[in-house]
Design a protein around this motif. Structure first.
Motif, PDB file in Angstrom:
ATOM      1  N   ILE A  55     -16.591   6.969   4.965  1.00 23.96           N
ATOM      2  CA  ILE A  55     -16.098   6.800   3.592  1.00 23.96           C
ATOM      3  C   ILE A  55     -16.265   8.058   2.751  1.00 23.96           C
ATOM      4  N   ASP A  91     -11.565  -5.647   5.329  1.00 22.35           N
ATOM      5  CA  ASP A  91     -12.374  -4.568   4.760  1.00 22.35           C
ATOM      6  C   ASP A  91     -12.831  -3.570   5.824  1.00 22.35           C
ATOM      7  N   GLN A  92     -12.245  -3.647   7.001  1.00 21.15           N
ATOM      8  CA  GLN A  92     -12.592  -2.689   8.060  1.00 21.15           C
ATOM      9  C   GLN A  92     -11.775  -1.428   7.869  1.00 21.15           C
ATOM     10  N   ASN A  93     -12.317  -0.508   7.080  1.00 23.26           N
ATOM     11  CA  ASN A  93     -11.502   0.620   6.660  1.00 23.26           C
ATOM     12  C   ASN A  93     -11.164   1.594   7.777  1.00 23.26           C
ATOM     13  N   TRP A 114      -8.048  -0.204   8.980  1.00 26.03           N
ATOM     14  CA  TRP A 114      -6.968  -0.383   8.011  1.00 26.03           C
ATOM     15  C   TRP A 114      -6.737   0.825   7.120  1.00 26.03           C
ATOM     16  N   PHE A 162      -6.900   2.146   3.997  1.00 28.92           N
ATOM     17  CA  PHE A 162      -7.072   1.886   2.573  1.00 28.92           C
ATOM     18  C   PHE A 162      -7.970   0.677   2.362  1.00 28.92           C
ATOM     19  N   ARG A 163      -8.791   0.763   1.349  1.00 30.23           N
ATOM     20  CA  ARG A 163      -9.629  -0.371   1.022  1.00 30.23           C
ATOM     21  C   ARG A 163      -9.682  -0.467  -0.495  1.00 30.23           C
ATOM     22  N   GLN A 215     -14.477   3.063  -0.775  1.00 24.44           N
ATOM     23  CA  GLN A 215     -14.846   2.496   0.524  1.00 24.44           C
ATOM     24  C   GLN A 215     -13.737   2.653   1.567  1.00 24.44           C
ATOM     25  N   GLY A 216     -12.706   3.400   1.247  1.00 23.26           N
ATOM     26  CA  GLY A 216     -11.611   3.561   2.206  1.00 23.26           C
ATOM     27  C   GLY A 216     -11.814   4.759   3.112  1.00 23.26           C
ATOM     28  N   SER A 217     -11.015   4.834   4.153  1.00 23.35           N
ATOM     29  CA  SER A 217     -11.041   5.978   5.063  1.00 23.35           C
ATOM     30  C   SER A 217      -9.611   6.174   5.543  1.00 23.35           C
ATOM     31  N   HIS A 231      -3.084   6.354   9.546  1.00 25.69           N
ATOM     32  CA  HIS A 231      -2.784   5.383   8.493  1.00 25.69           C
ATOM     33  C   HIS A 231      -1.621   5.808   7.615  1.00 25.69           C
ATOM     34  N   ASN A 263      -5.202  -5.717  -0.971  1.00 22.50           N
ATOM     35  CA  ASN A 263      -5.100  -5.362   0.445  1.00 22.50           C
ATOM     36  C   ASN A 263      -5.311  -6.581   1.327  1.00 22.50           C
TER      37      ASN A 263
END
Lengths: 574, 1197
Positions: free
Chosen positions: B543, B1051-1053, B1056, B1058-1059, B1063-1065, B1070, B1108
């Motif tokens: 993150i 919420d598994q960034n 996925w 974007f969060r 907290q996104g990656s 992506h 999301n």
């Protein structure tokens, strides 16, 4: 002995092994005891009860002001699910919401085994009653009717487990009964201090619950949320009595915090770390970062609003300094942005500039950081999107103000303060018999230097008039307005609109911000409405909040629970 | 390798049996190839020997000659008196001279064929067939193997007599005085015994076939050993070879892929230093998680991960009830028996040393974005009703400027100090004394690159072994030093192992052994100042956005790089010392009766020190501040002490009636008792972080203690019968009691029965299909075992315990006072009648071999029904207010099969190779469970374990028209109350009722939900390949899963991208997200319409969790495959020839290069390891399997 003989000795030894008894595997616990050996002394009860203190909410990430996001006072980054009618039904079970109730009922079930005299554990018993009332009131507020249990349910006790919901009137009566016991057993604030439950707090809580229930029964009467046998006045009466007991009782420690500085006293009250000597604060939570009990409140108010923003609706409910309605919209037509903020700060009830940041305010004293304009254009975390940025509870002088992210704030969190009781009293008294509690209301206004309480015709409010969805008297309008201003962002507004059945305050409307001035932000252009007010949810919520008045006043009972207990009826609309 | 081979192959010689036990086919091949390679040279003519002995036995002298040379002696003690004492003094003489000296005055004759020397006497063997001196009939001939190579050392016996001989180096033999009705039996280890009627023949040539099953192969089973041919249960044996010279640190990691039926799982730390994998035999056995196998190390339960893999001699995996029944209540989910190495009697002393140096590096890391791309993508995700831009235009401008090296733009930021030297961030506009982070940073960093590096690891192993006639020993020491691959923080594991084993024959009827093991493991990792568990590091790396600064303006680490937390926040260091002692005795008071007794004591001491040190950050005015979430420096020390003792006593009586009816009876008992004590003390306010102890902390002490004793008592028996090793029968029983349950519920009885038929031993076999199908055994078993769970967790179910805590209450009653300490929790619900859970296993299998045993196949089918499993009592209305107690009311049925194929071949040119494939499948179904409504959020009857319920999704809404058409027709309000946009996921109304919902979320009413996949690993396989040629050896081992579905929550960034918030990656993969608006310099991936990406894979991203998540409700479109194949190990080695070694005075010298996890094939996103899928912090937030390349050397003297 020869080697050969050794052989036989060995065989004999083996034989003895076979003749062993079960004692070898009969082992008792060494570091724990059963419930039947507990609940003997006053200390046992205290140790059992004090854990519930942790269940009071904290101040983290600005939780107190943020909680008003569920009302017309404040918005967050996305429209509130309840206000917007966009909740989906609850799935799963509600076991966890009953765990504290079961826990405390175990204590009541075991009271008989206590060997100490009741005088030794009176305070703890009072606390236990208070907590049970607290837990059940949360259930009633969330779900309306709920089954009421006064003792822990045993596995297999189908009569209890499969019981239908008890009417809210019944449950609230039990809650009020528990509070009477709490009032009886708890010590006075003068001996307990105001971070431990005390008689004053129990009285205040009683007035809060009774007012809630009285108005719920009155304003939801005839709707799906009404209850048969409703008797609003019974509860208004209780609210009045509990308030009067506190107001008139000489043994009680209470008051309105004032140092004689109307510009600052109201603001200072909420930003203090140590509130133990403030009579107004009946009960609060002490924060202490060294003890791992710090929080993020100051950071959230000073540096990172995280998309918390106050609405036009709240701001425009503040009266002018002369005690008359103030025409905010007319002002907004001419004066915008920073100038608008500065102008209203001068013109209206001083509580407004204690509630929202005004350009020129000191953000952080230690580094002389000044609030120069609202954080409209920052990224989502840093932003306050309406221009009305939350200031209440901040304290630029505190260590937490400059410390940056982390659990650095030690600001106390007030759960009960005397001004609320006065407002509860004023409202309940008026609802009960139409009397006005003028001295009580004036004592609140006095602190901030506002003129005495007067009833203003609603027609005078002009564009600032709010619509409750039904007609109310000018007196009641004034009392409710005073309540909204005084208790702004303290977490009451959600309960207030619910008990008043006042969804019209926001339903079909969009929350607005301040009049935007492009020259304040050359590089930034938010969505604006026809009056030039910031209209943050313009594209997201074209038709305004979609609150479903026949459904959204209560939360749905989780799906599994209805399946498991056919006697449980689902709430209306779900 | 060098042995004095006793050619009589007499079963009464103890050393011989053990020798044969370890002699695997491969080593046999190796021996044969060595013999053939060496043949034809004139070593004997050149090698010179020096000997000097006084009154020494001939045996000893021969042994010394072997030590000095490459000569091998072959002889029978029955004909050559090797106990005769001689004195020799010889300097630099050829072997013939030496032998002449040695055997002067005896009738011993010798034949030297290069390195092989056969000792004979004229009585039984005449090297020259022409010199027949007697009248009796003489039979002679030649014994060869199937490749026509002569077989020396084959025992030839006249059946029913003691008369016999052995073949010489040319495979020739000769026997005199043979009656015509005699039957000659030819036997040799690893070969099928042959019997030939003499009749009127005088020349009998015999070709012997390799016995793939290994007639003499003996495997470890519960409380004893058994000839593999007689086994009726399902047992798999793993030899030490697959564990040797490997770099994966722990035994559980090394077992991957080597045996069918094992399922592995990684815990939260993934493959962190010292990682231990969870193992299940034959899949899920219990819904409660405690379904790992019972692990015994030399008969004592223990942690396989603390022992040194190099000490392991073999591993037996007991899979079915018949094989593990004798362990009763401990082994419902199979047993892993680890046997460590031992010395052998009469074994020559040898010393071995191995060293391995390896370099580890991470693989499969995500591909990060540059900060400008990242900021624009994140900004775009914020505008769709999800709260607006995250990065203000000013910050984006600074990001661009930084990438262009235009630092003046950054210098011009408000409050930027003149003396700053780094430009990754500017002061926070809201608090100018602090450096900006999160949305204010303008750096451009690839944090994966920043954090991941490589590590060098070392492993040393030393061992000594040997034996005399009366005693044997094995001593070893091992040291392993492992480091994590992260560039920051202390992340280490090391292990030290010492082991000693001695066996002494006190009398010829009494052996006593003593064994001691000391294991010490130390694991240290960063605590990140109490912010979270170890795996939090991986969450942090994921993150930390590319624009986050590593350095503030002065070049100090920024806190938000997380480096200061990892580096300075303190560590958690655990040191586990484990000391085992085992004393055992084997008594043979009368013939055929053995009485075994042992007593083991294990002491495990764990010292753990957890420090959480205050972390500081640097302000713009050069001052330092305490970082908010940082704790006051504190220390918690744990001392956990576990003692465990067990004693086993059993007697075994074996009797054979004329080798036709063979019986074995065994009965015994076991007692165990464990005492677990833990004490931990926490103190705040360390005076100085450098000296972290309880003494040097100022705060109050909070102490906690845990005390638990448990005990078991068990009686067991085994009855075993076979008829000519053709029809096999076995039964095991066990009666077990445990302290974990209340009186009346604590005893259980567990029986098992099994039978086998060695079909190939029937007379018809040889004549019919015996030509190509060499062996065939069918077997079946049935049995019941118990499980009382982990005794440490599961005690006193009949007492309503009140949980007392001595910890702080999170409340302060008065300013200036501390928090009160000590409180009583709420008792849970209990079920006093809790008792055993039981597992019933049915197993049917066969073992067979083909083509002269070159191909072997083993197959097992099984059904394991675990009943009376702990489940919750029937679901209760939530008003009960507590989690429900366990009851014995769940039945789970697992079925599956295992297939193992092995091909072995040695080519004429000496090239030998083998290929092994094992495949295994298993699925488990809930047969009984308390869920009358069949709610899908819990198990229900008929549920296949691992089922994934989800919606059907074929597409996104690509256009507004499509969206309007669908949402006006279909009610989606059950999914979310949020507004639907183009690019959102279109959930299909598969029930055609104009709404998409989950009904009542029950089996019978699930609306549009359906089973879309299953997360159980299916068709797990292992493939091994090994080859040897002229000193070179090559091996590789693959492990894979054929089918598995995985669903990653919204919420598994790492999956996925974007969060919400920070907290996104967002990684390269992506970027294929839905875009239907024009981009500009601040948001979107391209300016104008070039930004459009309407046929995207990923839905429209939002900068908000709720938005999301509406696109991330479990569905078919984003269901992932967890199938994978991994090259666990590949190794190439070279062993120096004996010729060179003899000059170095060594027995063995091998160099090798080896790689672990060199290749992984998986369709999961980068950053997600297919075995260590995730941790408590989420998918991909763990230490993935690292690639380890190593070089090593093995030396044996």
């Amino acid at each position: 002995m020869t080697m050969k003989n050794l052989k036989y000795l060995y065989l004999l030894f083996l034989t003895t092994l076979f003749i062993s008894c079960e004692d070898f595997i009969d082992i008792q616990p060494q570091d724990r005891i059963g419930v039947d050996n507990y609940f003997r002394t006053a200390t046992d009860i205290e140790k059992y009860v004090i854990k519930y203190y942790s269940s009071f909410p904290g101040h983290g990430i600005g939780s107190l002001p943020a909680s008003e996001g569920a009302s017309d006072n404040l918005i967050l980054a996305t429209p509130n699910l309840v206000l917007n009618g966009s909740r989906s039904p609850n799935t799963g079970s509600w076991t966890s919401q009953w765990s504290n109730i079961r826990s405390i009922n175990i204590l009541f079930d075991k009271l008989e085994s206590v060997e100490d005299d009741v005088s030794l554990y009176s305070q703890f018993l009072g606390e236990a009653y208070f907590f049970r009332a607290w837990f059940y009131f949360n259930m009633v507020s969330t779900y309306g009717d709920v089954p009421y249990y006064a003792s822990a349910i045993a596995l297999g006790d189908e009569d209890q487990l499969l019981k239908p919901r008890d009417p809210r009137t019944y449950v609230v009566d039990q809650v009020l009964g528990d509070l009477d016991n709490a009032i009886k057993h708890l010590g006075l604030r003068s001996s307990n201090g105001n971070s431990r439950l005390n008689k004053e707090t129990a009285l205040a809580f009683k007035s809060r619950i009774a007012l809630f229930e009285g108005s719920w029964q009155k304003y939801h009467a005839g709707s799906d949320f009404g209850t048969s046998g409703a008797d609003p006045n019974k509860y208004f009466q209780i609210a009045v009595e509990a308030s009067e007991e506190l107001i008139n009782g000489t043994a009680y420690t209470k008051g309105i915090y004032s140092t004689g500085n109307p510009e600052k006293d109201y603001y200072d009250l909420f930003g203090k770390d140590n509130m133990s000597s403030i009579d107004e604060v009946l009960f609060y939570r002490i924060a202490n970062k060294d003890e791992g009990l710090g929080h993020n409140l100051q950071f959230s108010l000073i540096e990172r609003p995280d998309s918390k923003a106050i609405t036009w609706s709240l701001v425009s409910s503040f009266l002018g300094q002369d005690g008359n309605p103030y025409d905010y919209l007319a002002l907004a037509a001419n004066i915008k942005g920073n100038s608008f903020l500065s102008k209203i700060a001068e013109d209206v009830d001083p509580r407004l500039k204690s509630t929202i940041w005004i350009p020129g305010d000191v953000l952080i004293s230690s580094t002389d950081q000044i609030f120069d304009k609202p954080f409209l254009d920052l990224g989502a975390e840093g932003r306050s999107q309406t221009g009305f940025q939350v200031k209440k509870f901040s304290n630029p002088d505190s260590e937490g103000a400059s410390a940056g992210y982390g659990q650095n704030s030690e600001t106390g969190r007030i759960y009960f303060r005397y001004a609320e009781v006065l407002l509860n009293y004023a409202e309940a008294l008026y609802e009960l018999n139409g009397s006005l509690a003028v001295p009580e209301l004036n004592s609140i206004r006095e602190r901030v230097g506002m003129p005495d309480f007067t009833v203003i015709p609603q027609s005078n409010y002009g564009s600032s008039l709010v619509d409750y969805g039904y007609t109310i008297s000018d007196e009641l309008y004034a009392i409710r307005n005073e309540r909204r201003v005084e208790l702004a962002l303290e977490g009451f507004r959600e309960d207030d609109y619910r008990r008043w059945a006042a969804h019209k305050l926001f339903q079909g409307k969009r929350p607005k911000g301040y009049p935007f001035e492009p020259s304040d932000f050359p590089n930034f252009s938010p969505d604006l409405d026809e009056n030039g007010l910031i209209d943050f949810f313009q594209s997201e919520m074209t038709d305004g909040y979609g609150f479903k008045e026949d459904r959204d006043y209560l939360t749905s009972i989780p799906q599994d629970e209805i399946t498991l207990n056919e006697n449980l009826e689902q709430n209306p609309g779900w | 390798m060098k042995k004095i081979i006793d050619l009589m192959g007499n079963k009464n010689i103890p050393g011989m049996k053990k020798l044969f036990r370890i002699m695997k086919l491969t080593s046999f091949f190796l021996l044969i190839s060595v013999v053939s390679v060496l043949a034809g040279k004139t070593y004997s003519q050149t090698k010179l020997l020096s000997l000097n002995f006084e009154n020494t036995s001939v045996r000893e002298v021969l042994s010394k000659i072997e030590d000095q040379s490459e000569f091998y002696f072959m002889y029978s003690e029955k004909i050559v008196d090797v106990n005769r004492e001689v004195s020799v003094n010889i300097e630099n003489q050829k072997i013939e001279k030496v032998l002449n000296t040695l055997f002067t005055g005896t009738d011993v004759d010798y034949t030297v064929k290069d390195r092989i020397i056969v000792l004979t006497t004229p009585d039984v063997f005449d090297n020259n067939a022409a010199q027949v001196a007697f009248q009796q009939k003489t039979v002679s001939g030649k014994v060869t193997d199937t490749d026509d190579q002569p077989l020396p050392g084959v025992t030839v016996i006249v059946k029913g007599t003691t008369q016999g001989t052995v073949t010489n180096v040319d495979g020739n033999y000769s026997l005199t005085n043979i009656p015509e009705d005699a039957i000659l039996a030819f036997s040799f280890v690893g070969m099928l015994t042959q019997e030939v009627e003499v009749g009127n023949q005088t020349t009998i040539d015999v070709t012997m076939a390799v016995d793939a099953i290994g007639i003499e192969e003996v495997v470890a089973i519960g409380y004893g050993t058994q000839k593999k041919v007689n086994i009726t249960g399902s047992v798999d044996v793993i030899s030490a070879e697959v564990l040797e010279n490997r770099q994966a640190t722990t035994v559980s990691q090394l077992l991957q892929g080597v045996s069918p039926g094992l399922t592995f799982s990684a815990g939260s730390p993934g493959f962190a230093p010292g990682a231990e994998l969870g193992i299940q035999i034959r899949g899920m056995g219990s819904i409660n998680g405690n379904d790992s196998p019972y692990i015994l190390i030399d008969g004592v339960p223990g942690d396989m991960n603390r022992i040194n893999p190099d000490d392991i001699e073999s591993v037996s995996v007991l899979k079915d009830a018949a094989a593990s029944a004798i362990y009763g209540a401990r082994a419902p989910y199979g047993v892993i028996l680890i046997t460590t190495k031992s010395g052998k009697k009469n074994q020559k002393f040898s010393a071995s040393y191995s060293f391995n140096l390896s370099m580890a590096s991470a693989q499969n890391l995500p591909k990060t974005l540059d900060s400008y791309t990242y900021a624009r993508a994140i900004n775009e995700s914020g505008v769709h009703g999800a709260g607006g831009q995250y990065y203000s235009n000013d910050v984006v401008d600074r990001i661009i400027a930084f990438q262009e090296g235009n630092f003046d733009v950054i210098r011009s930021a408000n409050g930027f100090p003149d003396d700053a030297t780094h430009f990754e961030t500017a002061p926070n506009p809201i608090n100018l004394n602090q450096w900006g982070f999160n949305q204010y940073g303008n750096a451009n960093r690839d944090w994966y690159d920043e954090y991941y590096g490589s590590a060098f690891n070392k492993k040393h192993d030393l061992s000594f072994q040997g034996g005399t006639e009366k005693a044997s020993f094995y001593f070893s020491a091992g040291y392993l030093d492992q480091e994590g691959v992260l560039n920051y923080g202390t992340d280490t594991y090391d292990r030290f192992n010492l082991q000693g084993k001695t066996t002494v024959e006190i009398a010829d009827w009494w052996d006593v052994s003593y064994q001691t093991k000391f294991n010490k493991t130390t694991r240290e990792f960063p605590t990140m100042d109490s912010q979270g568990s170890y795996d939090l590091i991986f969450h942090y790396i994921a993150i930390t956005a590319p624009n986050f600064p590593k350095f503030d303006g002065y070049g100090n680490y920024m806190l938000h790089s997380k480096i200061p937390m990892i580096e300075n926040g303190g560590t958690d260091k655990s040191e586990i010392n484990e000391n085992w002692q085992t004393l055992s005795s084997e008594l043979r008071p009368v013939k055929e009766l053995t009485i075994h007794s042992d007593f083991s004591y294990r002491l495990t001491n764990q010292f753990r020190s957890n420090q959480e040190l205050t972390v500081y950050f640097n302000n713009v005015d050069h001052s330092k501040s305490v970082w908010g979430p940082s704790r006051n420096s504190n220390i918690t020390n744990y001392h956990i002490s576990n003692t465990y003792w067990a004693t086993n006593h059993y007697a075994r009586y074996e009797h054979s009636f004329d080798n036709i009816h063979n019986f074995m009876l065994q009965a015994g008992l076991q007692f165990e008792r464990a005492n677990n004590r833990s004490l931990n003390v926490r103190k705040l306010d360390l005076i100085v972080p450098q000296v972290a102890s309880l003494e040097t902390a100022n705060g109050d002490a909070i102490a906690n203690e845990g005390l638990l004793t448990w005990a078991t008592q068990g009686y067991f028996g085994r009855f075993n019968y076979n008829y000519k090793e053709k029809y096999l029968l076995e039964s095991n029983v066990r009666y077990d009691g445990t302290s974990s349950f209340r009186k009346g519920k604590r005893w259980g009885f567990f029986p098992s029965f099994s039978a086998g038929w060695n079909v190939y031993k029937e007379n018809f076999w040889e004549s019919s299909i015996g030509n190509f199908m060499n062996t065939f055994k069918v077997r079946g078993s049935w049995g019941e075992l118990g499980n009382f769970g982990n005794p440490n967790n599961n005690s006193f179910p009949d007492i309503l315990i009140i949980p007392l805590s001595s910890d702080y209450v999170n409340w302060i009653f008065s300013p200036g006072q501390g928090r009160p300490t000590g409180f009583a929790g709420t008792p849970g619900l209990i079920n006093p009648d809790l008792t055993w859970e039981s597992a019933r296993t049915l197993n049917i299998g066969f073992n067979t071999s083909f083509f002269e045993n070159k191909l072997q196949a083993d197959f097992d089918w099984f059904k394991r029904t675990t009943f009376d499993q702990f489940g919750t009592v029937e679901a209760q209305p939530g008003v009960i207010g507590a989690s429900l107690p366990k009851a014995n009311n769940v039945t789970l049925e697992g079925t599956g099969w295992e297939l193992s194929l092995r091909w072995n071949q040695v080519l004429d040119n000496g090239f030998s190779y083998n290929i092994g494939v094992n495949v295994y499948d298993n699925k488990a179904t809930i047969k009984k469970y308390q869920n009358p409504t069949g709610t899908l959020s819990d198990y229900y009857e008929g549920k296949e374990v691992g089922e994934i319920w989800g919606y059907t999704v074929n597409d996104l809404y690509r256009t507004q028209e499509e969206l309007d058409e669908y949402t006006s027709r279909v009610d989606l309000s059950d999914l979310t109350g949020l507004v639907w946009n183009t690019g959102d996921v279109k959930y299909e109304d598969i029930t055609n009722d104009d709404k998409v919902d989950n009904g009542t979320n029950t089996v019978n009413d699930h609306g549009d939900l359906s089973v879309i996949g299953n997360s159980t690993p299916r068709y797990q396989y292992g493939i091994s390949v090994a080859a040897n040629y002229k000193g070179f050896d090559f091996s590789m081992l693959w492990k894979g899963v054929g089918k598995r579905d995985l669903w990653f929550n919204g919420d598994q960034n790492i999956f996925w991208g974007f969060r919400n918030s920070v907290q996104g990656s967002v990684f390269e993969n992506h970027l294929d997200y839905f875009r239907d608006q024009e981009g500009d310099a601040y948001l979107g991936l391209a300016e104008g319409e070039a930004n459009y990406n309407l046929d995207a894979y990923w839905p429209r991203p939002y900068f908000d969790g709720q938005h999301n998540n509406k696109n991330r409700i479990t569905n078919t479109r984003y269901l992932q495959s967890g199938a994978y194949a991994r090259l666990q190990n590949v190794q190439l080695g070279y062993t120096l020839s004996k010729h060179i070694l003899s000059k170095l005075n060594m027995q063995k010298l091998r160099f090798y290069v080896s790689a672990e996890n060199l290749l992984t094939f998986s369709s999961l996103s980068r950053g997600i390891d297919p075995l260590a899928v995730g941790s408590g912090w989420g998918t991909g937030k763990t230490y993935g399997a690292e690639r380890i390349i190593s070089v090593g050397i093995n030396i044996t003297y």
